[in-house]
Structure formats: structure tokens, C-alpha cells
Design an enzyme around this catalytic site. Sequence first.
Site, mmCIF file in Angstrom:
data_model
loop_
_atom_site.group_PDB
_atom_site.id
_atom_site.type_symbol
_atom_site.label_atom_id
_atom_site.label_comp_id
_atom_site.label_asym_id
_atom_site.label_seq_id
_atom_site.Cartn_x
_atom_site.Cartn_y
_atom_site.Cartn_z
ATOM 1 N N ASP A 33 0.846 -1.202 0.000
ATOM 2 C CA ASP A 33 0.000 0.000 0.000
ATOM 3 C C ASP A 33 0.877 1.245 0.000
ATOM 4 O O ASP A 33 0.705 2.148 -0.814
ATOM 5 C CB ASP A 33 -0.913 -0.003 1.240
ATOM 6 C CG ASP A 33 -1.681 -1.305 1.374
ATOM 7 O OD1 ASP A 33 -2.500 -1.580 0.492
ATOM 8 O OD2 ASP A 33 -1.430 -2.061 2.338
ATOM 9 N N GLU A 266 1.951 -6.424 -5.214
ATOM 10 C CA GLU A 266 1.631 -5.591 -6.359
ATOM 11 C C GLU A 266 2.867 -4.876 -6.897
ATOM 12 O O GLU A 266 3.208 -4.995 -8.075
ATOM 13 C CB GLU A 266 0.576 -4.567 -5.930
ATOM 14 C CG GLU A 266 0.047 -3.780 -7.056
ATOM 15 C CD GLU A 266 -1.365 -3.247 -6.808
ATOM 16 O OE1 GLU A 266 -1.547 -2.063 -7.058
ATOM 17 O OE2 GLU A 266 -2.249 -3.998 -6.396
HETATM 18 O O1 TRH Z 1 4.439 -6.038 0.752
HETATM 19 P P1 TRH Z 1 3.455 -6.603 -0.199
HETATM 20 O O2 TRH Z 1 2.977 -7.950 0.077
HETATM 21 O O3 TRH Z 1 2.285 -5.628 -0.287
HETATM 22 C C1 TRH Z 1 0.938 -5.699 -0.471
HETATM 23 C C2 TRH Z 1 0.189 -5.561 0.797
HETATM 24 O O4 TRH Z 1 0.064 -6.821 1.401
HETATM 25 C C3 TRH Z 1 -1.119 -4.945 0.505
HETATM 26 O O5 TRH Z 1 -1.983 -4.910 1.608
HETATM 27 C C4 TRH Z 1 -1.774 -5.630 -0.646
HETATM 28 O O6 TRH Z 1 -2.808 -4.843 -0.964
HETATM 29 C C5 TRH Z 1 -0.856 -5.689 -1.827
HETATM 30 O O7 TRH Z 1 0.336 -6.340 -1.474
HETATM 31 C C6 TRH Z 1 -1.470 -6.342 -3.019
HETATM 32 O O8 TRH Z 1 4.099 -6.625 -1.687
HETATM 33 P P2 TRH Z 1 4.495 -5.489 -2.729
HETATM 34 O O9 TRH Z 1 3.273 -4.886 -3.326
HETATM 35 O O10 TRH Z 1 5.434 -6.093 -3.641
HETATM 36 O O11 TRH Z 1 5.217 -4.367 -1.884
HETATM 37 C C7 TRH Z 1 6.504 -4.495 -1.390
HETATM 38 C C8 TRH Z 1 7.211 -3.157 -1.419
HETATM 39 O O12 TRH Z 1 8.428 -3.254 -0.686
HETATM 40 C C9 TRH Z 1 7.588 -2.720 -2.821
HETATM 41 O O13 TRH Z 1 7.380 -1.321 -2.980
HETATM 42 C C10 TRH Z 1 9.072 -3.024 -2.923
HETATM 43 C C11 TRH Z 1 9.488 -2.784 -1.495
HETATM 44 N N1 TRH Z 1 10.743 -3.432 -1.091
HETATM 45 C C12 TRH Z 1 11.840 -2.633 -0.824
HETATM 46 O O14 TRH Z 1 11.755 -1.398 -0.926
HETATM 47 N N2 TRH Z 1 12.996 -3.223 -0.444
HETATM 48 C C13 TRH Z 1 13.140 -4.572 -0.338
HETATM 49 O O15 TRH Z 1 14.250 -5.044 0.011
HETATM 50 C C14 TRH Z 1 12.007 -5.376 -0.624
HETATM 51 C C15 TRH Z 1 12.152 -6.867 -0.522
HETATM 52 C C16 TRH Z 1 10.819 -4.782 -0.997
#
Ligand code: TRH
Length: 377
Positions: A33, A266
Site C-alpha cells: 500500500d 503488487e
Molecule cells: O508487501 P506486499 O505484500 O504488499 C501488499 C500488501 O500486502 C497490501 O496490503 C496488498 O494490498 C498488496 O500487497 C497487493 O508486496 P508489494 O506490493 O510487492 O510491496 C513491497 C514493497 O516493498 C515494494 O514497494 C518493494 C518494497 N521493497 C523494498 O523497498 N525493499 C526490499 O528489500 C524489498 C524486498 C521490498
Amino acid sequence: MQPVQKTPYSSRNAPAKETVCWLFCNVIDNFGDIGVAWRLACELRRRLGWQVHLWLDDLSALRTIAPDAPAALPAPYRHIVLHTWQAGQDAGLSGVPVPDAVIETFACALPENVRRVIRTHRPLWLNWEYLSAEDWAVRTHAMPSLQADGSRKYFWQMGFSPESGGLLREADYQTRMAAFRQPEKAAGLDIFAFGYAGAVWARWCAALSAQPLPIRLHAAGMPLQQSLCAAPPVAGSLNILPCAFVPQAAFDERLWAADLLIVRGEDSFVRAQFSGRPFLWHIYPQEQDAHAVKLEAFWQTYRRVAPMDETLWRAHQALSAELNALAVLTDAERRAHWRTLLDGFAEWRECAHAWQRYLLAQSDAVSRLAEFCGRAA
Ligand code: TRH
């Protein structure tokens, strides 16, 4: 209602009247999010020069992906003004200019005092929705929803086709990717994995350890690392390497350094697609397997653009189903499907490149928003 100032913000290099945008993010869990809301805020500022005010209800989530963000709010950060809010309470609006645009991310319920500002000033009002390849999402993109008070809220449906709301992609993405210097690599395959907790990881590690080439699994995020804490760090051809969380600004480099990606949610899912690496998607799980439809819609869309050989496709889909708790494979099936994918890796990579080309040839979400604003003005 707290007072809102009409005076437009101006800075030395900016035009006298900037478009003022209020952006709201409710962190349900994890980092998706805030990950999307923060990317959007940065792009609105950088690309369109908007004056962005971002209200968030979980500062610690932002400070995980942007560790140098301020610890106390309200405060400016990277030319965006950050504010806190809590669901069910009015947002602090004191000193904040009246908005030209209000964006609620993922249908978060806006505070009552913000809704009053919308009723009075009628800014452009968007619901920036979850990403989906489903037909209904593309059909409803940019459609208005008439509210009881006569105001209109538009759906912004991010998506993969030119008819959708597009994907968030920075203008310099390709330049940065081209300038990226691959770290010195040992023989074999580097897999970057960022997924949700589950028994699948230990099973997959057992299957990977039986493959005929060295594999390094770079495991990111606590849920995945905890799911693997009982797995031996080195087994057969597999080496598991826990991977520290990096700021979002450095996240693409993690992906570019790998050969194969397993991503989730996402935002990491989208970044994997831009990278042109073969990938599997650990979709955010929903009750009663509602995520299955969304998963299927995505892979069918992908397949139309980047058709995969039938044997490769079947192996890919079987593993995708198991990753997403929609099927359980036997140990022998799992090993065989991984073997098929690794044997066909060159073709899998070609498909990933075809999909990457398809996406990079399209305009990004914020460019589409600028066009939409031009039309709506
Ligand atoms: O963290 P997520 O699982 O996020 C979400 C939430 O669960 C949310 O509620 C739901 O609605 C959505 O999924 C579909 O996965 P996502 O979307 O990949 O987000 C992770 C974020 O973290 C992304 O912006 C990348 C960041 N990130 C970093 O900045 N550094 C890192 O080392 C890693 C592994 C990720």
C-alpha cells in the site's frame, strides 16, 4: 472543519500556481500500500510538478522502504509533504492549500473533513485501485461513480494494456537499467525471492536442491526467511542466502542482479515485469481463493503477448498454482516441473523479454493521468 488555506504553494523553480494534490494511504499490511502510494506521490511531483501532500496512517511502513523519511510528521520529505491520519478521525488540514486533486489509494475511506472539502471545492477525485488484468477492471477504468452529494469519484484502474490506467514507471527507468553494472557472478542461477509465509518454500528448496546446476536463492523479507529457518542453508545444488531489506530506491537493482524472480503483492510484481527477468507471482492471498481469478487473468493476458511453449507453460502454471496454495504437487512433480523450467530457461527468458517490451512500449500511469486531467479540464 479545520481551516484550509487557498494560497498556492510556490517555489523558486516552479510556476506560481502548482496543482495541489492530496493523496491518502491506509496501510492494511506489509509494504504494497505504501509502496504504491509513495511511488505515485514521487511521480506526481517529479513528472507533473504537482504539490503533493501524502497522508499515511503508518509511518513505520514508509520508513522501512525509505529509511531517511522524517520520524515526526507533518514534515516535508523529498519535495512531498507528509502528514499522518487515522481511520475514522479527521485529518489535520491546517495550513494545507485547497486541493485541485484528491486521490484515495485502494478505496481507503476518506476522513469526513476531507469529504467536506471535496463537496465544497469539487477537486478531481480519484480512487487509485488495486492492479488487475481482469476485464471488468479495464472496462471501469476512468469511469465516474456519482456520489450522493453530486460529486464524482473516478476509478483509476492500473493495468497492463493501453486501455487501462497503466503502471507506475519512472521516466528514467530504462536509463537506470542500462547503466546498471551486473555484479561478478558465479556459475549457476541466482533467484531473488520475496514471498509470503508458507510451507511451499521448504518444499521448493528441496526441489531446487535436486537440480543439476548451482542455484543461489536470495531470500528477502521476514515471512519468507522465517518459512525457511528450518531449511539447511546449503543442500545439494542449492544455497540459501538471506537478503537484507533495501530502500525502495535500490529495489530494482536487487531484481536486475538476479536471473529469475519470485515476487509478491503488487509493486514488486510490477518491477519484476519491467526488469525482463522470468518470474513467478506470489499473489496476495484472499479469502475463499478469490485471488485465483486475478492470478489467472494476469497469466492469460501475459500468455497472449508472450506465448510460451506448451510444456514450459504447463510446468510454469503448475508451480504457480502451488506457490499460491491452489494446488499441491508431489515431490517428483515439483522436481520435474522445476527441471522443465530450468531446461527451457532461454525460452522462458525470451517470453519475459517480450512481455517487458510490450509494457515498456506503453505510456506509464502518470502520463495517462496527465492526459486524463487535460481532457477533464
Ligand atoms: O508487501 P506486499 O505484500 O504488499 C501488499 C500488501 O500486502 C497490501 O496490503 C496488498 O494490498 C498488496 O500487497 C497487493 O508486496 P508489494 O506490493 O510487492 O510491496 C513491497 C514493497 O516493498 C515494494 O514497494 C518493494 C518494497 N521493497 C523494498 O523497498 N525493499 C526490499 O528489500 C524489498 C524486498 C521490498
